[in-house]
Design a protein around this motif. Sequence first.
Motif, short mmCIF file in Angstrom:
data_model
loop_
_atom_site.label_atom_id
_atom_site.label_comp_id
_atom_site.label_asym_id
_atom_site.label_seq_id
_atom_site.Cartn_x
_atom_site.Cartn_y
_atom_site.Cartn_z
N ALA A 150 50.79 34.30 45.02
CA ALA A 150 50.39 35.14 46.14
C ALA A 150 49.28 34.50 46.95
O ALA A 150 48.35 33.91 46.40
CB ALA A 150 49.93 36.51 45.64
N SER A 151 49.40 34.62 48.26
CA SER A 151 48.34 34.20 49.15
C SER A 151 47.43 35.38 49.43
O SER A 151 47.76 36.52 49.12
CB SER A 151 48.91 33.64 50.45
OG SER A 151 49.58 34.66 51.18
N GLY A 152 46.27 35.11 50.02
CA GLY A 152 45.35 36.17 50.33
C GLY A 152 44.15 36.18 49.41
O GLY A 152 44.17 35.56 48.34
N ARG A 153 43.15 36.92 49.81
CA ARG A 153 41.90 36.95 49.06
C ARG A 153 41.72 38.18 48.19
O ARG A 153 40.74 38.26 47.44
CB ARG A 153 40.73 36.88 50.05
CG ARG A 153 40.70 35.63 50.90
CD ARG A 153 39.53 35.66 51.86
NE ARG A 153 39.48 34.46 52.68
CZ ARG A 153 38.57 34.23 53.61
NH1 ARG A 153 37.63 35.13 53.85
NH2 ARG A 153 38.60 33.11 54.31
N THR A 154 42.66 39.14 48.27
CA THR A 154 42.51 40.39 47.55
C THR A 154 43.55 40.59 46.46
O THR A 154 43.87 41.71 46.10
CB THR A 154 42.57 41.59 48.52
OG1 THR A 154 43.84 41.59 49.20
CG2 THR A 154 41.45 41.50 49.54
N PHE A 155 44.07 39.50 45.93
CA PHE A 155 45.10 39.58 44.91
C PHE A 155 44.67 40.42 43.71
O PHE A 155 45.44 41.26 43.23
CB PHE A 155 45.49 38.17 44.45
CG PHE A 155 46.45 38.15 43.30
CD1 PHE A 155 47.80 38.36 43.50
CD2 PHE A 155 46.01 37.91 42.01
CE1 PHE A 155 48.70 38.34 42.44
CE2 PHE A 155 46.88 37.89 40.94
CZ PHE A 155 48.24 38.10 41.16
N SER A 156 43.47 40.21 43.23
CA SER A 156 43.00 40.89 42.02
C SER A 156 42.76 42.37 42.22
O SER A 156 42.59 43.09 41.24
CB SER A 156 41.73 40.22 41.50
OG SER A 156 40.67 40.33 42.44
N THR A 157 42.76 42.84 43.45
CA THR A 157 42.50 44.24 43.74
C THR A 157 43.73 45.12 43.56
O THR A 157 43.61 46.33 43.36
CB THR A 157 41.97 44.39 45.18
OG1 THR A 157 40.81 43.56 45.35
CG2 THR A 157 41.58 45.83 45.48
N TYR A 158 44.91 44.53 43.61
CA TYR A 158 46.15 45.28 43.65
C TYR A 158 46.97 45.16 42.38
O TYR A 158 46.98 44.12 41.72
CB TYR A 158 47.00 44.82 44.83
CG TYR A 158 46.39 45.11 46.18
CD1 TYR A 158 46.71 46.28 46.86
CD2 TYR A 158 45.51 44.22 46.76
CE1 TYR A 158 46.15 46.55 48.09
CE2 TYR A 158 44.94 44.48 47.99
CZ TYR A 158 45.27 45.64 48.66
OH TYR A 158 44.71 45.92 49.89
N ALA A 159 47.67 46.24 42.07
CA ALA A 159 48.68 46.18 41.03
C ALA A 159 49.87 45.37 41.55
O ALA A 159 50.16 45.37 42.74
CB ALA A 159 49.12 47.58 40.64
N MET A 160 50.54 44.70 40.64
CA MET A 160 51.70 43.90 41.00
C MET A 160 52.89 44.32 40.15
O MET A 160 52.73 44.74 39.00
CB MET A 160 51.44 42.41 40.78
CG MET A 160 50.31 41.84 41.62
SD MET A 160 50.73 41.76 43.39
CE MET A 160 52.03 40.52 43.35
N GLY A 161 54.07 44.19 40.72
CA GLY A 161 55.26 44.60 40.00
C GLY A 161 56.42 43.64 40.17
O GLY A 161 56.43 42.80 41.07
N TRP A 162 57.38 43.76 39.26
CA TRP A 162 58.64 43.04 39.33
C TRP A 162 59.78 44.04 39.43
O TRP A 162 59.81 45.03 38.69
CB TRP A 162 58.86 42.15 38.11
CG TRP A 162 58.02 40.92 38.06
CD1 TRP A 162 56.82 40.76 37.43
CD2 TRP A 162 58.32 39.65 38.66
NE1 TRP A 162 56.35 39.48 37.60
CE2 TRP A 162 57.25 38.78 38.35
CE3 TRP A 162 59.38 39.17 39.43
CZ2 TRP A 162 57.22 37.45 38.78
CZ3 TRP A 162 59.35 37.86 39.86
CH2 TRP A 162 58.29 37.01 39.53
N PHE A 163 60.70 43.79 40.35
CA PHE A 163 61.91 44.56 40.50
C PHE A 163 63.09 43.61 40.43
O PHE A 163 62.93 42.40 40.57
CB PHE A 163 61.93 45.31 41.83
CG PHE A 163 60.99 46.48 41.89
CD1 PHE A 163 61.46 47.78 41.80
CD2 PHE A 163 59.63 46.28 42.05
CE1 PHE A 163 60.59 48.86 41.86
CE2 PHE A 163 58.75 47.34 42.11
CZ PHE A 163 59.24 48.64 42.01
#
Length: 123
Positions: free
Chosen positions: A24-37
């Motif tokens: 992932a690009s961007g500076r706020t990766f650690s702030t968000y939940a991530m998922g797989w579909f």
Amino acid sequence: QVQLVESGGGLVQAGGSLRLSCAASGRTFSTYAMGWFRQAPGKEREFVAAIMWSLGHTYYADSVKGRFTISRDNAKSTVYLRMNSLNPEDTAVYYCARAFQDPHWMGSSYDYWGQGTQVTVSS
């Protein structure tokens, strides 16, 4: 704008394993939940797994529980999906996505999606 790029898909025999990565690009990766579909031909997109930013709490669909493991490396802005004991029913295009709201098992809770990586499991 966040960019997500999946990799690691391929062809594997039943019972085998694969490890998918999502950078992932961007500076706020650690702030968000991530998922797989995942989405198989002729089937609707379905939830596979999600990981929270807080303490790395994880959630899994019943169909993959005990076989798949989601993890993340915030320093590398990467989320992973380790898939063990694969069977032909796991064949699908796998997508990673970033969540912006609950619940994390709904696709509508995600605002950014990768292009997907094909996983094919032969019998």
